[in-house]
Design a protein around this motif. Structure first.
Motif, short mmCIF file in Angstrom:
data_model
loop_
_atom_site.label_atom_id
_atom_site.label_comp_id
_atom_site.label_asym_id
_atom_site.label_seq_id
_atom_site.Cartn_x
_atom_site.Cartn_y
_atom_site.Cartn_z
N LYS A 153 0.84 -1.19 0.00
CA LYS A 153 0.00 0.00 0.00
C LYS A 153 0.88 1.25 0.00
O LYS A 153 1.89 1.31 0.70
CB LYS A 153 -0.90 -0.02 1.23
CG LYS A 153 -1.90 1.11 1.34
CD LYS A 153 -2.67 1.03 2.67
CE LYS A 153 -3.68 -0.08 2.70
NZ LYS A 153 -4.54 -0.02 3.93
N LYS A 154 0.49 2.26 -0.79
CA LYS A 154 1.17 3.55 -0.83
C LYS A 154 0.27 4.54 -1.56
O LYS A 154 -0.80 4.17 -2.04
CB LYS A 154 2.53 3.47 -1.53
CG LYS A 154 2.44 2.99 -2.98
CD LYS A 154 3.81 2.91 -3.65
CE LYS A 154 4.31 4.24 -4.10
NZ LYS A 154 3.50 4.81 -5.21
N VAL A 155 0.70 5.80 -1.66
CA VAL A 155 -0.07 6.75 -2.47
C VAL A 155 -0.01 6.36 -3.93
O VAL A 155 0.97 5.78 -4.41
CB VAL A 155 0.46 8.20 -2.30
CG1 VAL A 155 0.20 8.73 -0.91
CG2 VAL A 155 1.92 8.31 -2.68
N ASP A 156 -1.08 6.67 -4.63
CA ASP A 156 -1.17 6.48 -6.08
C ASP A 156 -1.20 5.00 -6.46
O ASP A 156 -2.07 4.28 -6.02
CB ASP A 156 -0.03 7.23 -6.79
CG ASP A 156 0.02 8.71 -6.40
OD1 ASP A 156 -1.05 9.27 -6.12
OD2 ASP A 156 1.12 9.28 -6.34
N ASN A 157 -0.23 4.54 -7.25
CA ASN A 157 -0.31 3.18 -7.75
C ASN A 157 1.01 2.45 -7.50
O ASN A 157 1.69 2.74 -6.54
CB ASN A 157 -0.67 3.18 -9.25
CG ASN A 157 0.18 4.17 -10.03
OD1 ASN A 157 1.31 4.44 -9.66
ND2 ASN A 157 -0.38 4.71 -11.09
N SER A 158 1.36 1.49 -8.37
CA SER A 158 2.55 0.66 -8.20
C SER A 158 2.53 -0.07 -6.87
O SER A 158 3.52 -0.13 -6.13
CB SER A 158 3.83 1.50 -8.32
OG SER A 158 4.97 0.67 -8.38
N CYS A 159 1.36 -0.63 -6.55
CA CYS A 159 1.15 -1.36 -5.30
C CYS A 159 -0.16 -2.14 -5.43
O CYS A 159 -0.87 -2.00 -6.43
CB CYS A 159 1.09 -0.41 -4.11
SG CYS A 159 -0.22 0.82 -4.25
N MET A 160 -0.47 -2.94 -4.42
CA MET A 160 -1.74 -3.68 -4.45
C MET A 160 -2.92 -2.79 -4.13
O MET A 160 -3.99 -2.92 -4.71
CB MET A 160 -1.68 -4.85 -3.46
CG MET A 160 -0.70 -5.93 -3.83
SD MET A 160 -0.67 -7.29 -2.63
CE MET A 160 -2.21 -8.16 -3.05
N MET A 161 -2.74 -1.87 -3.16
CA MET A 161 -3.83 -0.99 -2.72
C MET A 161 -3.34 0.45 -2.73
O MET A 161 -2.39 0.79 -2.01
CB MET A 161 -4.29 -1.38 -1.32
CG MET A 161 -4.99 -2.73 -1.26
SD MET A 161 -6.61 -2.72 -2.07
CE MET A 161 -7.61 -1.89 -0.84
N ALA A 162 -3.98 1.31 -3.53
CA ALA A 162 -3.54 2.69 -3.70
C ALA A 162 -4.26 3.62 -2.73
O ALA A 162 -5.49 3.58 -2.61
CB ALA A 162 -3.79 3.15 -5.13
#
Length: 411
Positions: free
Chosen positions: A338-347
């Motif tokens: 998880k993190k801000v925006d994208n490039s993760c499972m949960m934005a």
């Protein structure tokens, strides 16, 4: 009489084994068999999952910051803007919302079998960290994740991402720009004692797959890096010894120097039969040849290799690299969940005004008290944005990244 004597001796021996500093080995733990991990039911475990980064070890880019990039810098930024009390309240809400049972349930539904949990050593000291001084909530937070993982049949790897003194020499270790851990006896003592304390608490916990002693030790920036590299294995051996005083059950994971990519200094695995190794990779070709040095080390040492971090790339690259890892028999956990925006499972969605107020202030020069006063944004607006950000971290407020999850090939 003879039978009674045997029973009495057995009781005495068992009692002596359960005294402090020793334990009776327990069944139900993941074990090592050559290059493979074996579950208690005899089946092979091929690690697939994600990292809970940024939760207990905040990193600036996951908030949308660039200059303000380590935990102590983020904490100072917020304190400059709204003061220590409002900052402490933000951290409490952030920790309560960022990872919950719903998050772990979701990870399990995607097909993961393992979660890597990065944490800062300060969660087990009296040092000021994430709004707390004195006794911390480190064990409380880990206990929660253990219970949620257990309910979902997930394994958990505990990763000391930020070590006493700093083990890397860059922002990721929440330190001061040099791997002081390797040159400071007091920090090494604290490092080993925290791991011993963790191991003593979780020595019988089968949900925990293992203990990853430190993340990405010794960056390449330093002229004396070769001599620092030579200090890595001795400290590992010292920490393993401390853990084995109380816990003979769990696997211990060792990362290589230079961003978990150099392993030549870790040429001895004979001192413990439950060691495995962990590598990282960001970028470069998504080919087997590109990770040949990891495979060659794994084959030479005769222990499992695990890709603890990778990601932040194109979906095609991630999908191709997963295929390479599976072919090479190297399990993996994507970074991050998880993190801000994208490039993760949960934005995480940025609150309206986050960039124009919070991010803008994070990029401002703030080297003197005068600069703090001149650059400080409206405090009420800043506090409101912090509360909104903490609320947006909740599972129900985040946006699943379907294409990213598909590239992870967990199912």
């Amino acid at each position: 009489m003879k039978k009674l004597t045997i029973i009495t001796l057995t009781v005495i021996l068992l009692a002596s084994c359960t005294q402090k500093g020793a334990q009776v080995p327990s069944a139900g733990f993941v074990t090592i068999q050559g290059h493979d991990l074996i579950q208690p039911n005899g089946e092979k475990l091929f690690i697939q999952g994600t990292n809970l980064g940024n939760w207990l070890n905040p990193e600036g880019y996951m908030f949308g910051f660039s200059r303000t990039n380590s935990a102590w810098m983020i904490d100072l930024l917020f304190k400059e803007a709204v003061g220590p009390d409002a900052t402490a309240e933000f951290w409490r809400l952030f920790k309560d919302n960022y990872v919950t049972r719903k998050d772990i349930d979701f990870i399990a539904r995607q097909g993961a079998n393992t979660i890597r949990l990065p944490f800062n050593y300060k969660l087990f000291t009296d040092e000021d960290y994430m709004g707390q001084t004195g006794p911390k909530d480190g064990f409380e937070r880990i206990d929660s994740v253990v219970s949620w993982c257990k309910a979902n049949n997930l394994y958990l790897i505990l990763d000391m991402h930020d070590c006493p003194g700093g083990q890397t020499g860059d922002n990721i270790d929440d330190g001061y720009g040099y791997p002081w851990l390797f040159e400071n006896e007091q920090s090494q003592q604290l490092f080993c004692s925290i791991w011993r304390e963790i191991a003593e608490r979780y020595r019988q916990e089968t949900t925990i797959l293992g203990y990853e002693l430190m993340n990405e030790p010794i960056a390449h920036y330093f002229a004396n890096r070769d001599s620092l590299y030579q200090l890595l294995q001795p400290l590992y051996k010292r920490a393993v010894k401390a853990i084995r005083e109380v816990d003979s059950n769990h696997i211990i994971l060792l990362g290589g120097a230079h961003w978990n990519s150099f392993f030549w200094m870790l040429d001895d695995a004979s001192y413990d039969d439950k060691l495995m190794y962990t590598c990282h990779r960001y970028g470069g070709p998504a080919t087997k040849e590109a990770i040949a040095h990891y495979i060659n080390f794994r084959d030479s040492i005769g222990r499992p290799m695990f890709m603890g971090e990778f990601g932040h790339n194109t979906l095609e690259w991630q999908s191709d690299f997963v295929k390479v890892l599976k072919e090479a028999n190297i399990g993996y956990t994507f970074w991050p969940f998880k993190k801000v925006d994208n490039s993760c499972m949960m934005a995480i969605q940025r609150p309206e005004g986050w960039d124009s107020i919070v991010v803008k202030y994070s990029e401002t020069s703030r080297n003197t008290y005068q600069e703090w006063r001149e650059a400080r944004p409206d405090q009420a607006a800043f506090r409101s944005l912090l509360r909104q950000f903490a609320d947006n971290c909740r599972f129900d407020k985040c946006q699943p990244q379907a294409d990213y999850i598909e590239s992870m090939a967990l199912k």
